[in-house]
Design a protein around this motif. Structure first.
Motif, PDB file in Angstrom:
ATOM      1  N   ILE A 139       1.093  -1.358   0.007  1.00 17.68           N
ATOM      2  CA  ILE A 139       0.038  -0.078  -0.103  1.00 17.68           C
ATOM      3  C   ILE A 139       0.742   1.115   0.073  1.00 17.68           C
ATOM      4  O   ILE A 139       1.973   1.245   0.827  1.00 17.68           O
ATOM      5  CB  ILE A 139      -0.949  -0.077   1.309  1.00 17.68           C
ATOM      6  N   GLY A 140       0.653   2.144  -0.915  1.00 17.79           N
ATOM      7  CA  GLY A 140       1.369   3.179  -1.054  1.00 17.79           C
ATOM      8  C   GLY A 140       0.869   4.528  -1.500  1.00 17.79           C
ATOM      9  O   GLY A 140      -0.523   4.242  -1.920  1.00 17.79           O
ATOM     10  N   ILE A 141       1.344   5.717  -1.041  1.00 15.82           N
ATOM     11  CA  ILE A 141       0.874   6.974  -1.563  1.00 15.82           C
ATOM     12  C   ILE A 141       1.614   7.545  -2.540  1.00 15.82           C
ATOM     13  O   ILE A 141       3.121   7.577  -2.523  1.00 15.82           O
ATOM     14  CB  ILE A 141       0.580   7.941  -0.501  1.00 15.82           C
ATOM     15  N   THR A 142       1.242   7.751  -3.899  1.00 11.41           N
ATOM     16  CA  THR A 142       2.218   7.921  -5.093  1.00 11.41           C
ATOM     17  C   THR A 142       1.783   9.028  -5.808  1.00 11.41           C
ATOM     18  O   THR A 142       0.408   9.199  -6.103  1.00 11.41           O
ATOM     19  CB  THR A 142       2.553   6.854  -5.828  1.00 11.41           C
ATOM     20  N   PRO A 143       2.530   9.964  -6.402  1.00  6.48           N
ATOM     21  CA  PRO A 143       1.962  10.776  -7.551  1.00  6.48           C
ATOM     22  C   PRO A 143       2.026  10.006  -8.846  1.00  6.48           C
ATOM     23  O   PRO A 143       1.487  10.841  -9.833  1.00  6.48           O
ATOM     24  CB  PRO A 143       3.307  11.967  -7.457  1.00  6.48           C
ATOM     25  N   VAL A 144       2.148   9.018  -9.046  1.00  4.73           N
ATOM     26  CA  VAL A 144       2.066   8.196 -10.233  1.00  4.73           C
ATOM     27  C   VAL A 144       0.505   7.469 -10.473  1.00  4.73           C
ATOM     28  O   VAL A 144       0.379   6.559  -9.821  1.00  4.73           O
ATOM     29  CB  VAL A 144       3.220   7.241 -10.523  1.00  4.73           C
ATOM     30  N   ARG A 145      -0.123   7.955 -11.728  1.00  4.94           N
ATOM     31  CA  ARG A 145      -1.300   7.262 -11.946  1.00  4.94           C
ATOM     32  C   ARG A 145      -0.906   5.824 -12.636  1.00  4.94           C
ATOM     33  O   ARG A 145      -0.356   5.707 -13.567  1.00  4.94           O
ATOM     34  CB  ARG A 145      -1.909   8.023 -12.736  1.00  4.94           C
ATOM     35  N   THR A 146      -1.050   4.735 -11.726  1.00  7.08           N
ATOM     36  CA  THR A 146      -0.801   3.297 -12.182  1.00  7.08           C
ATOM     37  C   THR A 146      -1.821   2.920 -13.093  1.00  7.08           C
ATOM     38  O   THR A 146      -3.032   2.761 -12.665  1.00  7.08           O
ATOM     39  CB  THR A 146      -0.810   2.605 -10.809  1.00  7.08           C
ATOM     40  N   VAL A 147      -1.243   2.420 -14.509  1.00  8.32           N
ATOM     41  CA  VAL A 147      -2.180   1.958 -15.456  1.00  8.32           C
ATOM     42  C   VAL A 147      -1.558   0.665 -16.081  1.00  8.32           C
ATOM     43  O   VAL A 147      -2.130  -0.101 -16.710  1.00  8.32           O
ATOM     44  CB  VAL A 147      -2.177   2.812 -16.639  1.00  8.32           C
ATOM     45  N   CYS A 148      -0.134   0.164 -15.491  1.00  7.47           N
ATOM     46  CA  CYS A 148       0.274  -1.133 -16.053  1.00  7.47           C
ATOM     47  C   CYS A 148       1.488  -1.278 -15.172  1.00  7.47           C
ATOM     48  O   CYS A 148       1.848  -0.726 -14.160  1.00  7.47           O
ATOM     49  CB  CYS A 148       0.829  -0.744 -17.517  1.00  7.47           C
ATOM     50  N   ALA A 149       2.221  -2.572 -15.642  1.00  9.48           N
ATOM     51  CA  ALA A 149       3.424  -2.825 -15.105  1.00  9.48           C
ATOM     52  C   ALA A 149       4.448  -1.676 -14.862  1.00  9.48           C
ATOM     53  O   ALA A 149       5.270  -1.713 -14.041  1.00  9.48           O
ATOM     54  CB  ALA A 149       4.062  -4.318 -15.737  1.00  9.48           C
ATOM     55  N   ASN A 150       4.659  -1.151 -16.142  1.00  9.61           N
ATOM     56  CA  ASN A 150       5.762   0.095 -15.927  1.00  9.61           C
ATOM     57  C   ASN A 150       5.382   1.008 -15.083  1.00  9.61           C
ATOM     58  O   ASN A 150       6.196   1.361 -14.076  1.00  9.61           O
ATOM     59  CB  ASN A 150       5.845   0.679 -17.371  1.00  9.61           C
ATOM     60  N   THR A 151       4.143   1.531 -14.899  1.00  5.66           N
ATOM     61  CA  THR A 151       3.670   2.545 -14.160  1.00  5.66           C
ATOM     62  C   THR A 151       3.815   2.207 -12.678  1.00  5.66           C
ATOM     63  O   THR A 151       3.963   2.901 -11.443  1.00  5.66           O
ATOM     64  CB  THR A 151       2.245   3.433 -14.577  1.00  5.66           C
ATOM     65  N   LEU A 152       3.338   0.707 -12.659  1.00  3.87           N
ATOM     66  CA  LEU A 152       3.240   0.186 -10.971  1.00  3.87           C
ATOM     67  C   LEU A 152       4.845   0.288 -10.555  1.00  3.87           C
ATOM     68  O   LEU A 152       4.783   0.811  -9.311  1.00  3.87           O
ATOM     69  CB  LEU A 152       2.734  -1.071 -10.929  1.00  3.87           C
ATOM     70  N   LYS A 153       5.730  -0.330 -11.390  1.00  3.26           N
ATOM     71  CA  LYS A 153       7.071   0.012 -10.751  1.00  3.26           C
ATOM     72  C   LYS A 153       7.360   1.376 -10.425  1.00  3.26           C
ATOM     73  O   LYS A 153       8.032   1.614  -9.347  1.00  3.26           O
ATOM     74  CB  LYS A 153       8.044  -0.645 -11.906  1.00  3.26           C
TER      75      LYS A 153
END
Length: 176
Positions: free
Chosen positions: A146-160
């Motif tokens: 669980i995390g707080i991130t500025p990245v909008r996660t949409v795939c394996a690349n953005t998850l990393k």
């Protein structure tokens, strides 16, 4: 396939992802509703058998059951406690209580992620957006995060990238 999306199992609220897969919806959905829309599936802990049909004691397989068939995702000890995709979305809905920004399934069903957009804030004229990210691998090797991130996660690349850029993160280890 850099996105690593399992089939078309991705949903986004309002904005499409770069990979153009899955659904883009205007309505606000709970995680449970979004999971149902993208194609809910099960991951279960099952007995393992030898080629001669003998049950192998002490171990179980983590197996994905979906319309695409059955896939073994990992091998774990008998006492391993799995957090299934259904568990993840139900817990997300109960604990977070916000609508889904994105939800996706990666690694042939071996990982589910869910995000929600947190309240925007302004710092001297700059708008800042963060997301709450929940990612649950079901391979018996990795912890849920669980995390707080500025990245909008949409795939394996953005998850990393989202995990690496998280300002806060917590790991939830599966028991066993």
């Amino acid at each position: 396939m850099a996105h690593d999306i399992f089939g078309e199992r991705f949903l986004s609220h309002r904005e499409p992802a770069w990979h153009k897969l899955g659904l883009v919806v205007e309505e606000q959905l709970t995680a449970t509703e979004a999971f149902s829309k993208i194609g809910a599936y099960d991951v279960i802990k099952e007995d393992i058998y030898s080629t001669r049909g003998e049950k192998i004691s002490g171990f179980k397989s983590l197996t994905r059951h979906s319309t695409e068939g059955i896939k073994t995702l990992g091998v774990v000890s008998d006492d391993y406690s799995i957090l299934t995709p259904h568990d993840v979305v139900e817990i997300f809905d109960r604990a977070v209580g916000k609508f889904v920004e994105t939800i996706g399934v990666l690694k042939e069903g071996g990982l589910i992620f869910v995000t929600t957009k947190l309240d925007e804030y302004d710092i001297r004229g700059d708008q800042n957006i963060n997301y709450l990210l929940v990612a649950n691998p079901m391979n018996g090797k990795e912890a849920a995060e669980i995390g707080i991130t500025p990245v909008r996660t949409v795939c394996a690349n953005t998850l990393k990238i989202a995990k690496a850029r998280s300002s806060e993160s917590y790991k939830l280890f599966h028991l066993g």
